[in-house]
Design an enzyme around this catalytic site. Structure first.
Site, mmCIF file in Angstrom:
data_model
loop_
_atom_site.group_PDB
_atom_site.id
_atom_site.type_symbol
_atom_site.label_atom_id
_atom_site.label_comp_id
_atom_site.label_asym_id
_atom_site.label_seq_id
_atom_site.Cartn_x
_atom_site.Cartn_y
_atom_site.Cartn_z
ATOM 1 N N ASP A 124 0.754 -1.138 -0.292
ATOM 2 C CA ASP A 124 0.316 0.235 -0.007
ATOM 3 C C ASP A 124 0.706 1.316 -0.235
ATOM 4 O OD1 ASP A 124 -1.978 1.818 0.901
ATOM 5 O OD2 ASP A 124 -3.346 0.144 1.219
ATOM 6 N N ASP A 131 3.351 1.482 -5.016
ATOM 7 C CA ASP A 131 2.306 2.360 -6.180
ATOM 8 C C ASP A 131 1.950 1.197 -7.331
ATOM 9 O OD1 ASP A 131 1.611 3.968 -8.517
ATOM 10 O OD2 ASP A 131 2.465 5.231 -7.970
ATOM 11 N N TYR A 162 -14.680 5.836 -12.797
ATOM 12 C CA TYR A 162 -14.612 4.545 -12.103
ATOM 13 C C TYR A 162 -15.897 3.066 -12.703
ATOM 14 C CZ TYR A 162 -15.188 2.214 -7.467
ATOM 15 O OH TYR A 162 -14.783 1.337 -6.189
#
Length: 263
Positions: free
Chosen positions: A43, A67, A168
């Site tokens: 993370d 990343d 999204y």
């Protein structure tokens, strides 16, 4: 609600969880640890809390700043799993971002007004990032020759068009199809690839009460009339991670979504 009895369903397994510092990723880390797995938390945020929660369950965990849009970061996370625990068996690709900032003018999120950089950022993280995580994991699992389970976190938004959330919705539809393509490519090589498509779930990304204006809209398409929990999503991921429970399942997407697709 009584907590489910743990049965060691992942005993001896090693799980890499991107986005594992919070939300669904963190819930998966804790539940998988309860079921016997050691955990790699990948993370950009600090994973120390998740490590503590995993260790409280009697398992080991390590964290690495990752990343997921960078191939080298994903490879480093896989390498850490192997260096620390000797192998990699399960991946939950949970790292992702939302496309809508509710403090913004809603009109700015309509496609006709959408900034292309906002669109590509969401695609880069939610689709390319998942692909790169999967790619690094697949190469390691094939090298090991012992199979594995990959679980990509998608969303019901990949099937339900939501005005103002094009990046999204498109990204999560992409995760769904990526999972299907990988499942076909790997079906004869021992690696199962599935997805979990949560409905509205109380996480840092969706911290919205059911009785708020946004919450009321969300509940209007959620027959159970409440937000889900990260722990409920983790249970679906556990089923897919369990090589006995879901041994004949690949290329599928489960929807812990409060009944959104009952019609």
């Amino acid at each position: 609600m009584t907590a489910p009895t743990t049965t060691g369903r992942l005993a001896g397994k090693v799980a890499l969880i991107t986005g594992g510092a919070s939300g669904i990723g963190q819930a998966c880390a804790v539940l998988f640890a309860k079921e016997g797995a050691d955990i790699v938390v990948a993370d950009l945020s600090d994973g120390s809390k998740t490590i503590s929660l995993v260790e409280a369950e009697g398992r080991k965990a390590v964290a690495i700043k990752t990343d997921t849009t960078k191939a080298e970061d994903n490879q480093a996370a896989v390498d850490l799993a192997v260096e620390t625990f000797g192998h990699l068996d399960v991946v939950v690709a949970s790292a992702g971002v939302a496309s809508v900032n509710r403090s913004e003018d809603p009109a700015s999120n309509l496609v006709e007004n959408l900034d292309v950089e906002k669109f590509t950022r969401v695609i880069d993280i939610n689709v390319t990032g998942v692909m790169l995580t999967d790619q690094a994991a697949i190469r390691q699992m094939l090298k090991q020759g012992t199979g594995g389970s990959i679980i990509n976190i998608a969303s019901t938004a990949g099937k339900i068009p939501l005005a103002g959330a094009a990046p999204y919705c498109v990204s999560k539809a992409g995760v769904h199809m990526l999972s299907k393509v990988l499942a076909v490519e790997l079906a004869t090589r021992g690696i199962r690839v599935n997805a979990v498509g949560p409905g509205y779930t109380r996480t840092p990304m969706w911290d919205v009460d059911e009785d708020s204006p946004a919450g009321q809209v969300a509940m209007s398409i959620t027959p159970m009339g409440r937000n889900g929990t990260p722990e409920e999503q983790a249970q679906a991921c556990l089923f897919l991670a369990d090589e006995k429970a879901s041994s004949f399942m690949t290329g599928q997407m489960l929807h812990p979504a409060g009944g959104q697709f009952t019609g």
